[in-house]
Write a protein that holds these residues in place. Structure first.
Motif, PDB file in Angstrom:
ATOM      1  N   GLN A 181      34.388  50.693  60.346  1.00 44.75           N
ATOM      2  CA  GLN A 181      35.478  51.205  61.175  1.00 44.75           C
ATOM      3  C   GLN A 181      36.779  50.939  60.437  1.00 44.75           C
ATOM      4  O   GLN A 181      37.044  49.802  60.028  1.00 44.75           O
ATOM      5  CB  GLN A 181      35.493  50.517  62.539  1.00 44.75           C
ATOM      6  CG  GLN A 181      36.660  50.890  63.423  1.00 44.75           C
ATOM      7  CD  GLN A 181      36.617  52.357  63.839  1.00 44.75           C
ATOM      8  OE1 GLN A 181      35.622  52.827  64.370  1.00 44.75           O
ATOM      9  NE2 GLN A 181      37.699  53.071  63.585  1.00 44.75           N
ATOM     10  N   SER A 182      37.596  51.976  60.257  1.00 34.77           N
ATOM     11  CA  SER A 182      38.873  51.817  59.568  1.00 34.77           C
ATOM     12  C   SER A 182      40.030  51.991  60.535  1.00 34.77           C
ATOM     13  O   SER A 182      39.991  52.866  61.407  1.00 34.77           O
ATOM     14  CB  SER A 182      38.999  52.838  58.429  1.00 34.77           C
ATOM     15  OG  SER A 182      38.134  52.520  57.364  1.00 34.77           O
ATOM     16  N   TYR A 183      41.046  51.161  60.361  1.00 34.83           N
ATOM     17  CA  TYR A 183      42.300  51.288  61.100  1.00 34.83           C
ATOM     18  C   TYR A 183      43.422  51.363  60.072  1.00 34.83           C
ATOM     19  O   TYR A 183      43.451  50.605  59.106  1.00 34.83           O
ATOM     20  CB  TYR A 183      42.512  50.095  62.037  1.00 34.83           C
ATOM     21  CG  TYR A 183      41.473  49.984  63.130  1.00 34.83           C
ATOM     22  CD1 TYR A 183      41.143  51.091  63.907  1.00 34.83           C
ATOM     23  CD2 TYR A 183      40.822  48.782  63.378  1.00 34.83           C
ATOM     24  CE1 TYR A 183      40.191  50.992  64.914  1.00 34.83           C
ATOM     25  CE2 TYR A 183      39.874  48.674  64.385  1.00 34.83           C
ATOM     26  CZ  TYR A 183      39.556  49.788  65.142  1.00 34.83           C
ATOM     27  OH  TYR A 183      38.609  49.698  66.127  1.00 34.83           O
ATOM     28  N   TYR A 184      44.364  52.276  60.297  1.00 36.74           N
ATOM     29  CA  TYR A 184      45.427  52.514  59.336  1.00 36.74           C
ATOM     30  C   TYR A 184      46.681  51.712  59.710  1.00 36.74           C
ATOM     31  O   TYR A 184      47.010  51.566  60.881  1.00 36.74           O
ATOM     32  CB  TYR A 184      45.721  54.011  59.237  1.00 36.74           C
ATOM     33  CG  TYR A 184      44.522  54.757  58.687  1.00 36.74           C
ATOM     34  CD1 TYR A 184      44.275  54.784  57.317  1.00 36.74           C
ATOM     35  CD2 TYR A 184      43.619  55.368  59.542  1.00 36.74           C
ATOM     36  CE1 TYR A 184      43.160  55.433  56.809  1.00 36.74           C
ATOM     37  CE2 TYR A 184      42.494  56.024  59.047  1.00 36.74           C
ATOM     38  CZ  TYR A 184      42.276  56.042  57.679  1.00 36.74           C
ATOM     39  OH  TYR A 184      41.154  56.672  57.181  1.00 36.74           O
ATOM     40  N   HIS A 185      47.351  51.228  58.685  1.00 37.59           N
ATOM     41  CA  HIS A 185      48.531  50.380  58.846  1.00 37.59           C
ATOM     42  C   HIS A 185      49.618  50.858  57.903  1.00 37.59           C
ATOM     43  O   HIS A 185      49.362  51.593  56.954  1.00 37.59           O
ATOM     44  CB  HIS A 185      48.201  48.919  58.539  1.00 37.59           C
ATOM     45  CG  HIS A 185      47.188  48.308  59.458  1.00 37.59           C
ATOM     46  ND1 HIS A 185      47.527  47.467  60.488  1.00 37.59           N
ATOM     47  CD2 HIS A 185      45.832  48.423  59.492  1.00 37.59           C
ATOM     48  CE1 HIS A 185      46.424  47.089  61.128  1.00 37.59           C
ATOM     49  NE2 HIS A 185      45.386  47.651  60.533  1.00 37.59           N
ATOM     50  N   GLU A 186      50.813  50.386  58.121  1.00 39.78           N
ATOM     51  CA  GLU A 186      51.924  50.526  57.179  1.00 39.78           C
ATOM     52  C   GLU A 186      52.715  49.229  57.266  1.00 39.78           C
ATOM     53  O   GLU A 186      53.780  49.167  57.859  1.00 39.78           O
ATOM     54  CB  GLU A 186      52.798  51.733  57.498  1.00 39.78           C
ATOM     55  CG  GLU A 186      53.803  52.041  56.398  1.00 39.78           C
ATOM     56  CD  GLU A 186      54.558  53.334  56.634  1.00 39.78           C
ATOM     57  OE1 GLU A 186      55.568  53.553  55.950  1.00 39.78           O
ATOM     58  OE2 GLU A 186      54.142  54.116  57.510  1.00 39.78           O
ATOM     59  N   THR A 187      52.123  48.206  56.662  1.00 44.90           N
ATOM     60  CA  THR A 187      52.654  46.851  56.776  1.00 44.90           C
ATOM     61  C   THR A 187      53.072  46.338  55.414  1.00 44.90           C
ATOM     62  O   THR A 187      52.258  46.279  54.487  1.00 44.90           O
ATOM     63  CB  THR A 187      51.610  45.902  57.386  1.00 44.90           C
ATOM     64  OG1 THR A 187      51.175  46.411  58.642  1.00 44.90           O
ATOM     65  CG2 THR A 187      52.199  44.508  57.570  1.00 44.90           C
ATOM     66  N   ARG A 188      54.327  45.972  55.296  1.00 44.72           N
ATOM     67  CA  ARG A 188      54.846  45.412  54.047  1.00 44.72           C
ATOM     68  C   ARG A 188      54.295  44.013  53.842  1.00 44.72           C
ATOM     69  O   ARG A 188      54.256  43.212  54.772  1.00 44.72           O
ATOM     70  CB  ARG A 188      56.373  45.406  54.089  1.00 44.72           C
ATOM     71  CG  ARG A 188      57.024  44.908  52.817  1.00 44.72           C
ATOM     72  CD  ARG A 188      58.539  45.022  52.930  1.00 44.72           C
ATOM     73  NE  ARG A 188      59.184  44.414  51.782  1.00 44.72           N
ATOM     74  CZ  ARG A 188      59.483  43.133  51.702  1.00 44.72           C
ATOM     75  NH1 ARG A 188      59.228  42.333  52.711  1.00 44.72           N
ATOM     76  NH2 ARG A 188      60.069  42.653  50.624  1.00 44.72           N
ATOM     77  N   LEU A 189      53.879  43.733  52.632  1.00 43.99           N
ATOM     78  CA  LEU A 189      53.330  42.428  52.284  1.00 43.99           C
ATOM     79  C   LEU A 189      54.233  41.752  51.265  1.00 43.99           C
ATOM     80  O   LEU A 189      54.084  41.926  50.061  1.00 43.99           O
ATOM     81  CB  LEU A 189      51.918  42.594  51.702  1.00 43.99           C
ATOM     82  CG  LEU A 189      50.880  43.264  52.597  1.00 43.99           C
ATOM     83  CD1 LEU A 189      49.574  43.447  51.853  1.00 43.99           C
ATOM     84  CD2 LEU A 189      50.673  42.482  53.878  1.00 43.99           C
ATOM     85  N   PRO A 190      55.219  40.989  51.726  1.00 41.13           N
ATOM     86  CA  PRO A 190      56.093  40.297  50.771  1.00 41.13           C
ATOM     87  C   PRO A 190      55.412  39.051  50.213  1.00 41.13           C
ATOM     88  O   PRO A 190      54.355  38.664  50.694  1.00 41.13           O
ATOM     89  CB  PRO A 190      57.304  39.919  51.628  1.00 41.13           C
ATOM     90  CG  PRO A 190      56.757  39.789  52.991  1.00 41.13           C
ATOM     91  CD  PRO A 190      55.590  40.729  53.100  1.00 41.13           C
ATOM     92  N   PRO A 191      55.991  38.423  49.214  1.00 39.02           N
ATOM     93  CA  PRO A 191      55.422  37.170  48.705  1.00 39.02           C
ATOM     94  C   PRO A 191      55.306  36.149  49.833  1.00 39.02           C
ATOM     95  O   PRO A 191      56.187  36.038  50.667  1.00 39.02           O
ATOM     96  CB  PRO A 191      56.418  36.718  47.649  1.00 39.02           C
ATOM     97  CG  PRO A 191      57.069  37.978  47.189  1.00 39.02           C
ATOM     98  CD  PRO A 191      57.152  38.844  48.412  1.00 39.02           C
TER      99      PRO A 191
END
Length: 267
Positions: A181-191
């Motif tokens: 099952q896939s869920y789509y995101h748009e999440t920034r991953l900073p250090p």
């Protein structure tokens, strides 16, 4: 020619601006040895460039590790700053490695500097809402206890972008007779470390159309893969024990792999 180094990837819910620009001194990347590039910093989704006031620069090219032109910016007369969009611009992944920043005055090359852009993301934990009720779940959902959270650690200094979480072998996938099952995101991953919450159920074992026969299942693997825009896609393995007769009971158990395990409960 000078050299500047950046490395990194990041996590999901952390948006502290203090984590978005990184260098050895916390003030950006110094293009050491360059008389033209006075400052190179990482912003939220951009590479911020500043050139010397007395430098005659009309164009700045950013060349990717494959030797292809990644982008070009033009400096108007009197301007000394510009930026290159790194995240969210392309659907495909952004190549990592050595980039060349080239300053041009017309067709004449004025200066170059090398930037090493690396992203290394690791999934360090997968958490089940039923066992972690005090976290920031969407409790307006009637099924919030079947949600999951993924903790992603970025050990570098440039951000990445999470675009998808794929849950292979998850209870909700088995319920739907699917492999994943896939869920789509748009999440920034900073250090640093970021916690990303699933938008839909993961540990769900029943719906309006039926339920899993958990008595027919033993201990089964679930593999979570984070699809990121910069760097390699990290994965995390979790072993789920299925049991119960009239209702499905789940528990998370440790296996013999090196992957860290989280704790579970009943569903």
């Amino acid at each position: 020619m000078s050299t500047a180094a950046l490395a990194g990837c990041t996590s999901g819910t952390s948006t502290d601006p203090s984590n978005t620009s990184n260098s050895t001194d916390g003030g950006g990347i110094s293009a050491e040895g360059s008389d033209v590039f006075t400052s190179v910093e990482i912003g939220d989704a951009t590479l911020e460039i500043e050139v010397a006031d007395d430098a005659s620069v009309e164009f700045i090219n950013l060349i990717d590790p494959n030797g292809e032109l990644f982008d070009q910016q033009r400096l108007a007369s009197g301007e000394t700053t510009t930026s290159f969009e790194i995240l969210g611009r392309y659907e495909d992944s952004v190549p990592t490695g050595d980039y060349e920043l080239v300053a041009l005055d017309g067709d004449e090359q004025v200066d170059t500097t090398t930037l090493t852009l690396e992203a290394e993301c690791t999934i360090t934990d997968v958490l089940w809402a039923a066992e972690n009720p005090d976290m920031e779940w969407d409790k307006n959902s009637p099924n919030w206890e079947t949600y999951a959270a993924v903790v992603i650690e970025n050990t570098g200094t440039i951000p990445s972008l999470l675009t998808e979480l794929e849950w292979a072998g998850a209870p909700v996938a088995r319920l739907q007779s699917k492999e994943s099952q896939s869920y789509y995101h748009e999440t920034r991953l900073p250090p640093g470390e970021t916690t990303v919450y699933s938008k839909r159920p993961v540990y769900r074992t029943e719906n309006a159309l039926g339920s899993l026969d958990c008595g027919q299942l033993g201990t089964e693997p679930m593999v979570v893969t984070a699809v990121v825009q910069v760097g390699k896609d990290p994965s995390y393995s979790q072993q789920i024990r299925y049991g119960g007769s009239q209702s499905c009971e789940l528990s998370i158990v440790e296996d013999d792999s090196d992957a860290p395990m989280s704790n579970g409960g009943e569903n």
